[in-house]
Motif scaffolding. Structure first.
Motif, mmCIF file in Angstrom:
data_model
loop_
_atom_site.group_PDB
_atom_site.id
_atom_site.type_symbol
_atom_site.label_atom_id
_atom_site.label_comp_id
_atom_site.label_asym_id
_atom_site.label_seq_id
_atom_site.Cartn_x
_atom_site.Cartn_y
_atom_site.Cartn_z
ATOM 1 N N GLU A 165 0.850 -1.191 0.000
ATOM 2 C CA GLU A 165 0.000 0.000 0.000
ATOM 3 C C GLU A 165 0.887 1.242 0.000
ATOM 4 O O GLU A 165 1.844 1.331 0.768
ATOM 5 N N LEU A 166 0.572 2.182 -0.883
ATOM 6 C CA LEU A 166 1.286 3.460 -0.935
ATOM 7 C C LEU A 166 0.505 4.471 -0.095
ATOM 8 O O LEU A 166 -0.627 4.829 -0.427
ATOM 9 N N ASP A 167 1.122 4.912 0.979
ATOM 10 C CA ASP A 167 0.468 5.820 1.915
ATOM 11 C C ASP A 167 0.882 7.257 1.588
ATOM 12 O O ASP A 167 2.015 7.664 1.832
ATOM 13 N N LEU A 168 -0.063 8.026 1.043
ATOM 14 C CA LEU A 168 0.175 9.440 0.727
ATOM 15 C C LEU A 168 -0.668 10.342 1.625
ATOM 16 O O LEU A 168 -0.959 11.479 1.262
ATOM 17 N N SER A 169 -1.034 9.818 2.776
ATOM 18 C CA SER A 169 -1.900 10.592 3.660
ATOM 19 C C SER A 169 -1.196 11.809 4.256
ATOM 20 O O SER A 169 -1.851 12.708 4.787
ATOM 21 N N SER A 170 0.141 11.849 4.138
ATOM 22 C CA SER A 170 0.874 13.025 4.621
ATOM 23 C C SER A 170 0.878 14.159 3.599
ATOM 24 O O SER A 170 1.332 15.268 3.904
ATOM 25 N N LEU A 171 0.369 13.899 2.390
ATOM 26 C CA LEU A 171 0.381 14.891 1.309
ATOM 27 C C LEU A 171 -1.037 15.414 1.085
ATOM 28 O O LEU A 171 -1.961 14.640 0.842
ATOM 29 N N ALA A 172 -1.197 16.714 1.133
ATOM 30 C CA ALA A 172 -2.519 17.325 0.985
ATOM 31 C C ALA A 172 -2.935 17.364 -0.476
ATOM 32 O O ALA A 172 -2.115 17.567 -1.374
ATOM 33 N N LYS A 173 -4.235 17.176 -0.736
ATOM 34 C CA LYS A 173 -4.779 17.358 -2.078
ATOM 35 C C LYS A 173 -4.658 18.829 -2.479
ATOM 36 O O LYS A 173 -4.813 19.725 -1.643
ATOM 37 N N PRO A 174 -4.367 19.089 -3.734
ATOM 38 C CA PRO A 174 -4.207 20.476 -4.184
ATOM 39 C C PRO A 174 -5.435 21.351 -3.952
ATOM 40 O O PRO A 174 -5.315 22.556 -3.756
ATOM 41 N N ASP A 175 -6.636 20.752 -3.966
ATOM 42 C CA ASP A 175 -7.850 21.558 -3.812
ATOM 43 C C ASP A 175 -8.219 21.793 -2.348
ATOM 44 O O ASP A 175 -9.259 22.394 -2.043
ATOM 45 N N GLY A 176 -7.378 21.286 -1.442
ATOM 46 C CA GLY A 176 -7.621 21.499 -0.031
ATOM 47 C C GLY A 176 -8.701 20.626 0.561
ATOM 48 O O GLY A 176 -9.138 20.842 1.705
#
Length: 321
Positions: free
Chosen positions: A132-143
């Motif tokens: 699993e690739l965890d990108l939960s530390s990265l915010a979506k560009p649209d906030g």
């Protein structure tokens, strides 16, 4: 059969029609994550069909003849966007085998070891060994939250993850887009490749082999989202560098992504025209006729693997003109 059909749909002279094919990469072997991507065997077949069915012209000559209403019947031009190294190592030898010209549009910031942001995403997911690739530390560009978590156990899951992530960040400003793509690589624990794009020497080799080189901006931005000065710099600087590399004028341009309205604007077209380019290409489907704006030439490539289906879709695209 197809030669006769294409002659009727794309006659010579006054009613001439120009089909422009668009490619990006030609892989040496099929990609297990994206099996529909063009590989060497598929591209060889397409070149064989084009050689048999059509009159393949350099794009600059084709646009001149389009305007002067002197196109030959069944006129076609072949183009590539971005400047991938496999254009030189895989595609160009196949084109040479069939004696076919093509035009290669280069995004100059990625020459000599650079990498496009979308390839950073693709290679991050491809090379990730985690379930699993965890990108939960990265915010979506649209906030609206974070980029989330992506299962990577299967190839379809990897493909879905790539498509989702690219969709989230595609329309970001260039600097933010690149930075986020690099952060994704860190999360994936992947060392990204630096040999996906052509070198300056490979660009020179392509030109020496009779291929045409066109500009494609520096950093492949969404031109419609840039101010006039920034858009002009992206376009003009890319041409300037290519002219330095080649020692000759560059007169052709391709809009990044290439959809009118979403990716480039009427102002973008005016900039290209005012900079003195001869012609520019979009990614709108269709074929050109004498009244087509040569600064918005449509392009299309059938995605079918069989000769009959490819030919049928190719002919159908001509009907759009």
């Amino acid at each position: 059969m197809f030669k006769t059909v294409l002659k009727q749909l794309s006659p010579a002279g006054e009613r001439g029609r120009l089909s422009v094919l668009i490619f990006h990469r030609v892989l040496l072997e099929p990609d297990p994550i994206f099996p529909s991507e063009v590989d060497a065997t598929t591209f060889d077949a397409i070149c064989r069909w084009m050689k048999s069915w059509c009159n393949v012209l350099p794009l600059d000559l084709a646009t001149q003849q389009l305007q002067s209403r002197t196109l030959p019947e069944r006129a076609v031009a072949i183009t590539f966007d971005d400047g991938y190294a496999d254009n030189r190592t895989v595609a160009q030898p196949i084109l040479a085998r069939y004696g076919l010209p093509a035009t290669f549009f280069i995004a100059t910031d990625f020459l000599d070891g650079g990498r496009m942001w979308n390839d950073s995403v693709i290679e991050s997911v491809r090379g990730c060994t985690l379930a699993e690739l965890d990108l939960s530390s990265l915010a979506k560009p649209d906030g609206s939250g974070h980029l989330g978590r992506y299962a990577l156990d299967t190839l379809p899951e990897k493909r879905q993850a790539i498509e989702s992530i690219i969709g989230h960040i595609k329309y970001l400003p260039v600097v933010a887009r690149k930075a986020l793509a690099e952060q994704i690589a860190v999360c994936a624990g992947v060392q990204l490749p630096n040999d996906l794009m052509m070198t300056s020497q490979q660009v020179r080799e392509m030109r020496s082999a009779g291929m045409q080189i066109g500009a494609h901006t520096r950093s492949h931005p969404i031109l419609a989202k840039l101010g006039a000065d920034a858009a002009q710099a992206e376009i003009a600087d890319s041409r300037r560098l290519l002219e330095q590399i080649l020692g000759e004028r560059v007169g052709l341009f391709a809009y990044p992504n290439g959809k009118p309205g979403a990716d480039y604007s009427p102002e973008s077209v005016s900039i290209v025209r005012d900079l003195g380019f001869d012609a520019a290409v979009s990614t709108t489907w269709g074929a050109s006729h004498a009244e087509t704006d040569v600064f918005q030439i449509p392009r299309f490539t059938p995605w079918d693997r069989s000769k009959i289906r490819f030919g049928a879709r190719f002919a159908g695209n001509l009907l759009r003109a």
